[in-house]
Enzyme design. Structure first.
Site, PDB file in Angstrom:
ATOM      1  N   LYS A  79      -3.544   9.287   2.232  1.00 43.26           N
ATOM      2  CA  LYS A  79      -4.031  10.426   1.429  1.00 43.26           C
ATOM      3  C   LYS A  79      -5.069  11.248   2.204  1.00 43.26           C
ATOM      4  CE  LYS A  79      -4.806  11.368  -3.494  1.00 43.26           C
ATOM      5  NZ  LYS A  79      -3.710  12.353  -3.570  1.00 43.26           N
TER       6      LYS A  79
HETATM    7  N1  PMP Z   1       2.347  11.109  -3.774  1.00 46.07           N
HETATM    8  C1  PMP Z   1       1.515  12.053  -3.318  1.00 46.07           C
HETATM    9  C2  PMP Z   1       1.821  12.722  -2.028  1.00 46.07           C
HETATM   10  C3  PMP Z   1       0.364  12.396  -4.068  1.00 46.07           C
HETATM   11  O1  PMP Z   1      -0.463  13.342  -3.620  1.00 46.07           O
HETATM   12  C4  PMP Z   1       0.130  11.763  -5.288  1.00 46.07           C
HETATM   13  C5  PMP Z   1      -1.064  12.142  -6.126  1.00 46.07           C
HETATM   14  N2  PMP Z   1      -2.195  11.436  -5.806  1.00 46.07           N
HETATM   15  C6  PMP Z   1       1.024  10.768  -5.714  1.00 46.07           C
HETATM   16  C7  PMP Z   1       2.120  10.469  -4.938  1.00 46.07           C
HETATM   17  C8  PMP Z   1       0.783   9.992  -6.972  1.00 46.07           C
HETATM   18  O2  PMP Z   1      -0.257   9.051  -6.769  1.00 46.07           O
HETATM   19  P1  PMP Z   1      -1.184   8.595  -7.975  1.00 46.07           P
HETATM   20  O3  PMP Z   1      -0.264   8.128  -9.038  1.00 46.07           O
HETATM   21  O4  PMP Z   1      -2.012   7.508  -7.415  1.00 46.07           O
HETATM   22  O5  PMP Z   1      -1.960   9.778  -8.382  1.00 46.07           O
END
Ligand code: PMP
Length: 309
Positions: free
Chosen positions: A160
């Protein structure tokens, strides 16, 4: 795109300060090289209790700290501090609405050279009001992107990183420009990875299928939540396996999951209808359950919600 009404206070350089004063220099390493990493956490407002429930705060901070290790982000704040800052910021926001919290670790040194080790890191955090980020009722019209997902050996999607979101931005803008709501991004090998900022699930013969952790995805906390709810509450089988592109065109249902996206059904891919071209029954059941859980209405999952008065 999402409205950005920020809370009056942010956390920056070790202090709570007016958000407008939380500014970095143009010489900052992260600004020049994309060497930041972040989290996105939601808080759901409960009118009855007049409190905000932060969803799975610990799991978000866990992921954040793991990613900090990956990028040699040595922060002065420890786990307890980080959780406390998120909670205090929500308190200080004064918002009586759903919120989105954005913790960011970044290489804050004013130095030249793209490296991660031995470069000073800092932590900051902000909060905004946030309603729905994508349409979650009618079903989304999505397209397979011509862009490929960043691979784990290039820019690890699981980390991330701020720089890594150029990949998401290119895919999302291509979809927007072509008149679609969202993109599905494939890996270099042609299998399905995820959406621009959300994980993907298919329903095929009553089973949930999602790409595995090794498929260049962000390992979503909503993904994990939905997998647990599907198995424990709906008795569904959940399979993590590579997904071929054409499975998108022949499956019964598709939905995205994410902190921002929540549980968002898909009604078409590349102008081909998914199922009957409307949110499917399993997607809708999971969506309802998800909202009950995040709003603190299901006792057995109440431990996932941190109440903030
Ligand atoms: N994939 C990406 C590329 C994202 O940016 C996100 C959002 N954070 C997600 C998946 C979903 O992750 P989460 O459920 O932890 O928010």
């Amino acid at each position: 795109m999402a409205e950005m009404e920020a809370a009056p206070t942010a956390y920056f350089e070790g202090k709570f300060v007016p958000t407008g004063e939380a500014k970095v220099s143009i010489l900052t390493h992260a600004f020049n090289y994309g060497t930041g990493l972040f989290e996105g956490i939601r808080g759901y407002y409960s009118k009855d209790e007049d409190e905000i429930l932060i969803f799975r705060l610990q799991e978000h901070i866990d992921r954040f700290l793991r990613n900090c290790s990956l990028l040699y982000m040595d922060l002065p704040e420890n786990r307890e501090d980080l959780e406390g800052i998120c909670i205090e910021l929500v308190q200080r926001s004064g918002f009586h609405e759903d919120v989105y919290i954005r913790p960011v670790a970044y290489k804050s040194e004013l130095s030249l050279g793209p490296k991660v080790k031995g470069v000073e890191s800092s932590f900051c955090c902000w909060v905004i009001k946030l309603g729905d980020y994508v349409e979650i009722n009618a079903g989304l019209d999505v397209a397979v992107s011509s862009w490929r997902r960043i691979s784990d050996n290039a820019i690890p999607a699981r980390a991330k990183t701020t720089g890594g979101y150029i990949n998401s931005a290119l895919a999302r803008s291509e979809a927007d420009q072509a008149g679609f709501d969202e993109a599905i991004v494939l890996r270099e090998d042609g299998t399905v990875s995820e959406g621009s900022a959300m994980n993907i699930f298919l329903v095929l013969d009553g089973k949930l299928i999602t790409p595995p952790q090794s498929a260049d995805i962000l390992i979503g906390i909503t993904r994990n939540t939905v997998m647990e709810l599907a198995q424990k509450e709906l008795g569904l089988e959940v399979i993590e396996r590579p997904i071929a592109r054409t499975e998108l065109y022949v499956c019964d249902e598709i939905f995205f999951t994410g902190t921002s996206a929540q549980v968002a059904p898909v009604r078409s891919v590349d102008r081909r209808l998914v199922g009957r071209g409307e949110p499917g029954p399993i997607s809708l059941k999971l969506q309802t359950l998800y909202f009950d859980v995040v709003q603190g209405k299901v006792d057995s999952y109440r431990h996932w919600c941190t109440p903030v008065k």
